[in-house]
Design an enzyme around this catalytic site. Structure first.
Site, PDB file in Angstrom:
ATOM      1  N   GLY A 175       0.793  -1.216   0.000  1.00 14.20           N
ATOM      2  CA  GLY A 175       0.000   0.000   0.000  1.00 14.20           C
ATOM      3  C   GLY A 175       0.827   1.269   0.000  1.00 14.20           C
ATOM      4  O   GLY A 175       1.992   1.298  -0.413  1.00 14.20           O
ATOM      5  N   CYS A 235       2.040   3.104   2.576  1.00 16.69           N
ATOM      6  CA  CYS A 235       3.154   3.179   3.525  1.00 16.69           C
ATOM      7  C   CYS A 235       4.440   2.615   2.940  1.00 16.69           C
ATOM      8  O   CYS A 235       5.482   3.268   2.945  1.00 16.69           O
ATOM      9  CB  CYS A 235       2.803   2.444   4.813  1.00 16.69           C
ATOM     10  SG  CYS A 235       4.156   2.367   6.003  1.00 16.69           S
ATOM     11  N   GLY A 250     -10.880  -5.120  -5.682  1.00 20.92           N
ATOM     12  CA  GLY A 250     -11.924  -5.771  -4.905  1.00 20.92           C
ATOM     13  C   GLY A 250     -13.066  -4.837  -4.566  1.00 20.92           C
ATOM     14  O   GLY A 250     -12.865  -3.636  -4.364  1.00 20.92           O
ATOM     15  N   GLY A 275      -7.154   2.160   2.248  1.00 21.91           N
ATOM     16  CA  GLY A 275      -6.208   3.252   2.425  1.00 21.91           C
ATOM     17  C   GLY A 275      -6.646   4.588   1.869  1.00 21.91           C
ATOM     18  O   GLY A 275      -7.835   4.907   1.810  1.00 21.91           O
ATOM     19  N   SER A 295       1.899  22.491   5.947  1.00 27.14           N
ATOM     20  CA  SER A 295       3.042  22.344   6.863  1.00 27.14           C
ATOM     21  C   SER A 295       2.780  21.298   7.938  1.00 27.14           C
ATOM     22  O   SER A 295       3.184  21.452   9.084  1.00 27.14           O
ATOM     23  CB  SER A 295       3.372  23.691   7.515  1.00 27.14           C
ATOM     24  OG  SER A 295       2.292  24.155   8.314  1.00 27.14           O
ATOM     25  N   GLY A 296       2.085  20.232   7.560  1.00 21.38           N
ATOM     26  CA  GLY A 296       1.879  19.113   8.479  1.00 21.38           C
ATOM     27  C   GLY A 296       3.053  18.157   8.407  1.00 21.38           C
ATOM     28  O   GLY A 296       4.159  18.515   8.019  1.00 21.38           O
ATOM     29  N   ILE A 314       3.762  15.656   6.358  1.00 20.38           N
ATOM     30  CA  ILE A 314       4.321  15.432   5.027  1.00 20.38           C
ATOM     31  C   ILE A 314       5.182  16.607   4.602  1.00 20.38           C
ATOM     32  O   ILE A 314       6.331  16.443   4.184  1.00 20.38           O
ATOM     33  CB  ILE A 314       3.192  15.196   4.002  1.00 20.38           C
ATOM     34  CG1 ILE A 314       2.325  14.008   4.410  1.00 20.38           C
ATOM     35  CG2 ILE A 314       3.786  14.950   2.616  1.00 20.38           C
ATOM     36  CD1 ILE A 314       1.101  13.812   3.535  1.00 20.38           C
ATOM     37  N   HIS A 351      21.504   4.219  32.568  1.00 20.12           N
ATOM     38  CA  HIS A 351      22.251   5.477  32.479  1.00 20.12           C
ATOM     39  C   HIS A 351      23.601   5.218  31.819  1.00 20.12           C
ATOM     40  O   HIS A 351      24.261   4.219  32.111  1.00 20.12           O
ATOM     41  CB  HIS A 351      22.469   6.062  33.882  1.00 20.12           C
ATOM     42  CG  HIS A 351      23.332   7.285  33.882  1.00 20.12           C
ATOM     43  ND1 HIS A 351      22.844   8.523  33.510  1.00 20.12           N
ATOM     44  CD2 HIS A 351      24.650   7.457  34.191  1.00 20.12           C
ATOM     45  CE1 HIS A 351      23.828   9.408  33.603  1.00 20.12           C
ATOM     46  NE2 HIS A 351      24.939   8.782  34.019  1.00 20.12           N
TER      47      HIS A 351
END
Length: 623
Positions: A122, A124, A199, A225, A262-263, A265, A539
């Site tokens: 897909g 991604c 489909g 999607g 400006s997100g 992506i 640590h």
């Protein structure tokens, strides 16, 4: 898609009747509140109990057979559901969500088929998360090599850094191919039938794929999607005016590129392009950059990721028209005021990237055959991902996950929803808590978040009558970050001081995308601050940023722990532990807000067991 903001649609609530068969056999209705495209604003509980109380009635979830729903089926001439089935489960769409559902279904013993009309993986894998991370890996290394002051602080001398554009593009493409093959092989190896073709839903429990192939299943999942959303007036030619699909191919690196939006992506691509030498201009419709982030994080990110780089921006404006470059002329962008719609400015650039979010891919799915009406293209579902028809009634045996339902447009959210659905069709009720799902922006430094932003939490507190507190820690106080010369960054937690409930955590800094999961798991498990602050972190590690964050929180003295005792007893005997497993202390536990339903767990015991396990392992290694 991992790096995609949901479209900036206003959140709308719908109340639909939900018909359920009660224990007495009578059908009753209970209101169901639905929300569409509400990024990070849906709070659903996580239920593992075998019984769920609704009003004065109780629904039994002891087995799949006892969980019945009264729903209107299609009456469009497709007939009744078939008496026998080809598969237990059919999944339409082989993206990350469909893949996750398929693997879990086989694990549960379900005969499963997955239908894909394009390529496995897909958005991604092929046009989103995976190739973009490959490009960002390159941009991160370029920034480090180009930062002479940073390299000198390590005592290193590096000559001028350069890059081969095609080599960078090949790296992204090769990674996508590798992951795609891995996903395909993983499904084949366990016996998932991968069916090729588009489909669609033909009727109740019936699917058509390809030209005329018809198959049936007890349950169907839609996982189709999304695609890039392109506003009206913008002409995409795939060369000079592009979407993220085109940009990931890196066919060119323009000298000057405008990024509309400006997100996630837009911000990630600005990181890539500026590292490779481009100048960037952001065009944002809202009054501030990065509107989807916590406001304080947005301001810090702008100071670090925008201001020092070759980036300028226009806020409060729409790109009303974008014309591709042609006949020797540059790309032309016409800007109008977002509020008054009056002309504002005209830009001439070498290229424009449209990063205005994503739209659900739901056309042609045959939804009309089961009387389903989409909402802005999204398929309406309830909190269990069950599809709802135009009359507000559940469609039997039909589910929708991922970007197509608009609840949370992230790849891992789609996978989680798919697993949740498989749990349900296997006979175990499961409701996914979307507020526990983290998100990340893979810039340099990274941004990550889970839960509510500060304004959202305060609004919720005002409505429900509880106080909200905020605590912050800096990467500048972290030894590992200073060793890396990466002290720029903060971690911020929003919480309830009256009971220690974590409402949201936001991180900006080195490896923020990896650090956020301790907070997201705490929210998912309902772990309180007074419990998690007792956990031990190695640590020196970056994880100590969160350790200090939890320890800095001030929880009121009367707040009890998850076990109902403010004093954690680390040296509990076996009988005491058995008593707790039986739930003897559960009645004393403080109630969690209704948006984050409680589950039976004991975080202190979890950390005790982890510590014992680690010590046992070390003893085996060194003895």
């Amino acid at each position: 898609m991992q790096s995609a903001m949901a479209l900036s649609f206003s959140q709308t609530s719908f109340t639909r009747p939900n018909h359920v068969l009660g224990s007495s056999g009578s059908v009753f209705s209970t209101p169901r509140s639905l929300r569409f495209c509400g990024l990070r604003r849906e709070a659903f509980g996580f239920s593992t109990s075998n019984q769920l109380a609704i009003r004065s009635n109780r629904i039994q979830f002891l087995s799949r057979k006892s969980f019945q729903v009264s729903a209107s089926a299609s009456s469009n001439g497709n007939g009744a559901p078939p008496k026998s089935f080809d598969y237990d489960l059919i999944i339409i769409g082989a993206g990350v969500g469909g893949h996750g559902a398929a693997l879990h279904a086989v694990e549960k013993g379900l005969k499963t088929a997955i239908i894909e009309g394009d390529v496995v993986g897909g958005t991604c894998v092929n046009r989103g998360c995976v190739p973009s991370k490959a490009l960002l890996a390159v941009s991160g290394r370029m920034r480090e090599l180009q930062n002479e002051h940073h390299m000198k602080s390590f005592g290193l001398q590096v000559s001028a850094a350069g890059y081969d554009r095609q080599g960078v593009a090949d790296h992204a493409n090769n990674l996508a191919t590798k992951i795609r093959n891995n996903l395909t092989n993983s499904m084949k190896a366990i016996g998932v039938d991968i069916l090729t073709g588009f489909g669609s839903v033909l009727g109740p429990q019936k699917v058509k794929y390809g030209k005329d192939n018809i198959i049936t299943a007890k349950d169907i999942i839609i996982a189709t999607g999304s695609v890039p959303f392109v506003p009206k007036g913008i002409e995409v030619d795939g060369k000079t005016v592009i979407t993220s699909d085109h940009a990931l191919k890196l066919e060119s690196v323009p000298e000057w590129i405008a990024i509309v939006g400006s997100g996630y992506i837009g911000l990630e691509f600005s990181d890539v392009y500026t590292a490779l030498g481009s100048e960037v201009t952001f065009i944002e419709a809202l009054d501030q950059l990065m509107p989807g982030f916590d406001p304080e994080i947005s301001k810090l990110a702008q100071r670090v990721l925008i201001n020092p780089r070759k980036i300028d921006y226009h806020t409060g404006v729409f790109a009303s028209k974008i014309t591709p470059a042609r006949d020797g002329k540059p790309v032309l962008i016409e800007l109008i005021d977002a509020k008054t719609k009056e002309p504002k400015d005209t830009l001439e650039v070498d290229a424009a990237l449209i990063a205005t979010g994503r739209a659900p891919f739901t056309n042609g799915l045959g939804l009309e055959n089961v009387n389903v009406v989409t909402q802005r293209g999204f398929i309406p579902v309830d909190e269990r991902m069950r599809v709802i028809d135009g009359k507000g009634t559940l469609v039997p045996n039909l589910y929708c996950i991922g970007d197509a339902n608009g609840k949370l447009m992230l790849a891992h959210a789609a996978s989680a929803q798919g697993i949740s659905v498989v749990e349900q069709v296997s006979g175990r009720d499961h409701v996914l808590n979307h507020l526990s799902i983290p998100a990340a922006c893979f810039t340099h430094p990274e941004i990550s978040m889970v839960g509510l932003t500060e304004p959202q939490a305060k609004e919720k507190g005002e409505k429900e009558g509880f106080k909200v507190s905020v605590v912050k820690t800096s990467f500048k106080a972290n030894t590992k970050a200073l060793a890396e010369n990466e002290g720029e960054g903060i971690a911020k937690m929003i919480y309830r001081p009256d009971n220690g409930e974590i409402l949201g955590v936001h991180i900006f800094g080195l490896h923020a995308a990896d650090l956020i999961h301790e907070a997201s798991n705490a929210i998912a498990l309902g772990t309180r601050i007074q419990d998690i602050k007792l956990a031990v972190h190695a640590h020196p590690t970056l994880s100590e940023v969160l350790d200090e964050l939890f320890k800095a929180a001030k929880v009121e003295s009367h707040a009890t722990t998850r076990t109902g005792d403010a004093k954690i007893k680390l040296n509990t005997n076996q009988e005491d532990r058995k008593g707790r497993r039986r739930g003897g202390d559960d009645e004393k536990q403080p109630s969690v807000s209704k948006d984050l339903k409680d589950i039976s767990t004991r975080p202190s015991s979890f950390f005790e067991n982890i510590s014992v396990g680690v010590l046992s392992l070390l003893s085996l290694i060194f003895v």
